[in-house]
Write a protein that holds these residues in place. Structure first.
Motif, PDB file in Angstrom:
ATOM      1  N   PHE A  73     -20.084 -24.881 -12.580  1.00  0.00           N
ATOM      2  CA  PHE A  73     -18.108 -24.093 -12.673  1.00  0.00           C
ATOM      3  C   PHE A  73     -18.212 -23.425 -11.840  1.00  0.00           C
ATOM      4  CE2 PHE A  73     -19.116 -23.084 -17.131  1.00  0.00           C
ATOM      5  CZ  PHE A  73     -18.453 -21.973 -17.526  1.00  0.00           C
ATOM      6  N   LEU A  74     -17.128 -23.006 -11.660  1.00  0.00           N
ATOM      7  CA  LEU A  74     -16.716 -22.094 -10.489  1.00  0.00           C
ATOM      8  C   LEU A  74     -15.482 -21.934 -11.038  1.00  0.00           C
ATOM      9  CD1 LEU A  74     -17.186 -19.654  -7.940  1.00  0.00           C
ATOM     10  CD2 LEU A  74     -16.356 -21.257  -7.109  1.00  0.00           C
ATOM     11  N   ILE A  75     -15.002 -20.547 -11.140  1.00  0.00           N
ATOM     12  CA  ILE A  75     -13.234 -19.915 -11.900  1.00  0.00           C
ATOM     13  C   ILE A  75     -13.244 -19.073 -11.338  1.00  0.00           C
ATOM     14  CG2 ILE A  75     -12.288 -19.041 -13.589  1.00  0.00           C
ATOM     15  CD1 ILE A  75     -14.044 -20.599 -15.621  1.00  0.00           C
ATOM     16  N   GLU A  76     -12.298 -19.238 -10.636  1.00  0.00           N
ATOM     17  CA  GLU A  76     -11.934 -17.500  -9.824  1.00  0.00           C
ATOM     18  C   GLU A  76     -10.124 -17.604 -10.329  1.00  0.00           C
ATOM     19  OE1 GLU A  76     -13.140 -16.179  -5.655  1.00  0.00           O
ATOM     20  OE2 GLU A  76     -10.511 -17.110  -5.492  1.00  0.00           O
ATOM     21  N   ALA A  77     -10.015 -16.065 -10.441  1.00  0.00           N
ATOM     22  CA  ALA A  77      -9.070 -15.685 -11.264  1.00  0.00           C
ATOM     23  C   ALA A  77      -8.711 -14.603 -10.638  1.00  0.00           C
ATOM     24  CB  ALA A  77      -9.253 -16.042 -12.572  1.00  0.00           C
ATOM     25  N   LYS A  78      -7.308 -14.652 -10.282  1.00  0.00           N
ATOM     26  CA  LYS A  78      -7.051 -12.882 -10.032  1.00  0.00           C
ATOM     27  C   LYS A  78      -5.635 -12.287 -10.688  1.00  0.00           C
ATOM     28  CE  LYS A  78      -6.360 -11.897  -5.201  1.00  0.00           C
ATOM     29  NZ  LYS A  78      -5.842 -12.631  -3.900  1.00  0.00           N
ATOM     30  N   GLN A  79      -5.434 -11.776 -11.628  1.00  0.00           N
ATOM     31  CA  GLN A  79      -4.585 -11.568 -12.488  1.00  0.00           C
ATOM     32  C   GLN A  79      -3.391 -10.263 -11.478  1.00  0.00           C
ATOM     33  OE1 GLN A  79      -3.649 -12.604 -14.615  1.00  0.00           O
ATOM     34  NE2 GLN A  79      -1.778 -10.950 -15.707  1.00  0.00           N
ATOM     35  N   ALA A  80      -2.845  -9.880 -11.826  1.00  0.00           N
ATOM     36  CA  ALA A  80      -2.283  -8.889 -10.678  1.00  0.00           C
ATOM     37  C   ALA A  80      -0.661  -8.140 -11.542  1.00  0.00           C
ATOM     38  CB  ALA A  80      -1.348  -8.934  -9.079  1.00  0.00           C
ATOM     39  N   GLY A  81      -0.739  -7.018 -11.220  1.00  0.00           N
ATOM     40  CA  GLY A  81       0.460  -6.341 -11.299  1.00  0.00           C
ATOM     41  C   GLY A  81       1.447  -5.827 -10.059  1.00  0.00           C
ATOM     42  N   ILE A  82       2.767  -5.616 -10.718  1.00  0.00           N
ATOM     43  CA  ILE A  82       3.393  -4.827  -9.751  1.00  0.00           C
ATOM     44  C   ILE A  82       3.362  -3.393 -10.221  1.00  0.00           C
ATOM     45  CG2 ILE A  82       5.440  -4.278  -8.100  1.00  0.00           C
ATOM     46  CD1 ILE A  82       5.295  -7.537  -8.100  1.00  0.00           C
ATOM     47  N   PHE A  83       3.328  -2.265  -9.950  1.00  0.00           N
ATOM     48  CA  PHE A  83       3.795  -0.862 -10.721  1.00  0.00           C
ATOM     49  C   PHE A  83       4.902  -0.146  -9.280  1.00  0.00           C
ATOM     50  CE2 PHE A  83      -0.168  -2.614 -11.903  1.00  0.00           C
ATOM     51  CZ  PHE A  83      -0.188  -2.153 -13.221  1.00  0.00           C
ATOM     52  N   GLU A  84       5.383   0.748 -10.053  1.00  0.00           N
ATOM     53  CA  GLU A  84       6.479   1.076  -9.516  1.00  0.00           C
ATOM     54  C   GLU A  84       5.655   3.035  -9.643  1.00  0.00           C
ATOM     55  OE1 GLU A  84      10.714   3.896  -9.216  1.00  0.00           O
ATOM     56  OE2 GLU A  84      10.256   2.332 -11.492  1.00  0.00           O
ATOM     57  N   ILE A  85       4.726   3.632  -8.651  1.00  0.00           N
ATOM     58  CA  ILE A  85       4.882   4.796  -8.665  1.00  0.00           C
ATOM     59  C   ILE A  85       5.037   6.027  -7.295  1.00  0.00           C
ATOM     60  CG2 ILE A  85       2.136   5.964  -8.322  1.00  0.00           C
ATOM     61  CD1 ILE A  85       0.820   3.192  -8.890  1.00  0.00           C
ATOM     62  N   ARG A  86       5.567   7.091  -8.269  1.00  0.00           N
ATOM     63  CA  ARG A  86       6.805   7.813  -6.912  1.00  0.00           C
ATOM     64  C   ARG A  86       6.013   9.306  -7.384  1.00  0.00           C
ATOM     65  NH1 ARG A  86      10.135   4.861  -4.858  1.00  0.00           N
ATOM     66  NH2 ARG A  86      11.051   3.140  -6.413  1.00  0.00           N
ATOM     67  N   ASN A  87       5.925  10.223  -6.248  1.00  0.00           N
ATOM     68  CA  ASN A  87       5.796  11.253  -6.480  1.00  0.00           C
ATOM     69  C   ASN A  87       4.580  11.980  -6.730  1.00  0.00           C
ATOM     70  OD1 ASN A  87       8.712  11.075  -5.645  1.00  0.00           O
ATOM     71  ND2 ASN A  87       9.453  11.128  -7.758  1.00  0.00           N
ATOM     72  N   LEU A  88       3.708  11.085  -7.026  1.00  0.00           N
ATOM     73  CA  LEU A  88       2.701  12.172  -7.126  1.00  0.00           C
ATOM     74  C   LEU A  88       2.149  11.941  -5.655  1.00  0.00           C
ATOM     75  CD1 LEU A  88       1.609   9.441  -9.792  1.00  0.00           C
ATOM     76  CD2 LEU A  88       1.845  11.325  -9.859  1.00  0.00           C
ATOM     77  N   PRO A  89       0.509  13.533  -5.569  1.00  0.00           N
ATOM     78  CA  PRO A  89      -0.138  13.467  -4.633  1.00  0.00           C
ATOM     79  C   PRO A  89      -1.090  12.337  -4.363  1.00  0.00           C
ATOM     80  CG  PRO A  89      -0.535  15.212  -6.237  1.00  0.00           C
ATOM     81  CD  PRO A  89       0.190  13.828  -7.057  1.00  0.00           C
ATOM     82  N   GLN A  90      -1.353  12.220  -2.967  1.00  0.00           N
ATOM     83  CA  GLN A  90      -2.216  11.483  -2.907  1.00  0.00           C
ATOM     84  C   GLN A  90      -3.782  11.043  -3.122  1.00  0.00           C
ATOM     85  OE1 GLN A  90      -1.931   8.739  -0.473  1.00  0.00           O
ATOM     86  NE2 GLN A  90      -3.049   7.584  -0.391  1.00  0.00           N
ATOM     87  N   GLU A  91      -3.773  12.113  -3.007  1.00  0.00           N
ATOM     88  CA  GLU A  91      -6.046  11.932  -4.580  1.00  0.00           C
ATOM     89  C   GLU A  91      -5.583  11.071  -6.234  1.00  0.00           C
ATOM     90  OE1 GLU A  91      -4.258  16.420  -4.976  1.00  0.00           O
ATOM     91  OE2 GLU A  91      -4.564  14.872  -2.975  1.00  0.00           O
ATOM     92  N   GLN A  92      -4.474  11.932  -6.188  1.00  0.00           N
ATOM     93  CA  GLN A  92      -3.459  11.273  -7.571  1.00  0.00           C
ATOM     94  C   GLN A  92      -3.174  10.001  -7.613  1.00  0.00           C
ATOM     95  OE1 GLN A  92      -1.337  13.507  -9.655  1.00  0.00           O
ATOM     96  NE2 GLN A  92      -2.333  14.974 -10.289  1.00  0.00           N
ATOM     97  N   LEU A  93      -2.927   9.117  -6.736  1.00  0.00           N
ATOM     98  CA  LEU A  93      -2.852   8.061  -5.911  1.00  0.00           C
ATOM     99  C   LEU A  93      -3.303   6.973  -6.183  1.00  0.00           C
ATOM    100  CD1 LEU A  93       0.067   5.822  -5.760  1.00  0.00           C
ATOM    101  CD2 LEU A  93      -0.302   6.498  -3.693  1.00  0.00           C
ATOM    102  N   GLU A  94      -4.784   7.462  -5.962  1.00  0.00           N
ATOM    103  CA  GLU A  94      -5.533   6.912  -5.669  1.00  0.00           C
ATOM    104  C   GLU A  94      -6.342   6.503  -6.636  1.00  0.00           C
ATOM    105  OE1 GLU A  94      -8.092   8.135  -2.595  1.00  0.00           O
ATOM    106  OE2 GLU A  94      -6.380   8.635  -1.294  1.00  0.00           O
TER     107      GLU A  94
END
Length: 155
Positions: A73-94
């Motif tokens: 058998f082969l299973i492919e599952a993709k779980q996702a989320g939408i996150f609100e992220i604002r006012n952070l420096p780029q290195e923290q965002l990554e």
């Protein structure tokens, strides 16, 4: 209220199953095999901006189980989320997109993969815990090495 405009924001807007597939290409014949199956698990991450300050982060697991080189058998599952992220420096965002968000999504993905295996009539495949910080740091080190090699290589 003007002071709030620069306040860092991080919150989950929504968590959802984005994609799921189960294939048993060699059923029913392979179900009669008595050999021990081999399990191969691959994980991948993706993060994309959806709108200003909103990001979709997804974790995909591909589980391929074979018996004597034939797919059980082969299973492919993709779980996702939408996150609100604002006012952070780029290195923290990554780091948040590559470590924190996947850590929040992954338990849902683990449960889905296990549940699909069971519902398909197989013992559950239990995805192991993942250190997303170590994954991120390894990717960053690999990028740095590629950039260093790329800069010193003649054109």
């Amino acid at each position: 209220m003007a002071d709030d405009t620069n306040t860092p924001v991080f919150q989950i807007q929504r968590m959802y199953l984005k994609d799921l597939s189960l294939e048993q290409p060699n059923a029913p014949q392979i179900l009669l095999e008595q050999a021990q199956p081999q399990v191969d698990i691959k994980l991948s991450l993706a993060a994309e901006p959806v709108a200003e300050g909103l990001f979709e982060v997804s974790v995909t697991a591909t589980v391929t189980t074979t018996v004597e080189e034939k797919t059980l058998f082969l299973i492919e599952a993709k779980q996702a989320g939408i996150f609100e992220i604002r006012n952070l420096p780029q290195e923290q965002l990554e780091g948040i997109l590559s470590i924190v968000c996947p850590q929040m999504i992954y338990p849902y993905l683990r449960a889905i993969v296990s549940d699909v295996c069971t519902r398909a009539g197989f013992p559950p495949v239990l995805l192991t815990e993942v250190n997303f910080q170590a994954m991120f740091e390894a990717q960053q080190a690999q990028l740095m090495a590629q950039q260093t090699n790329g800069e010193s290589a003649p054109n």
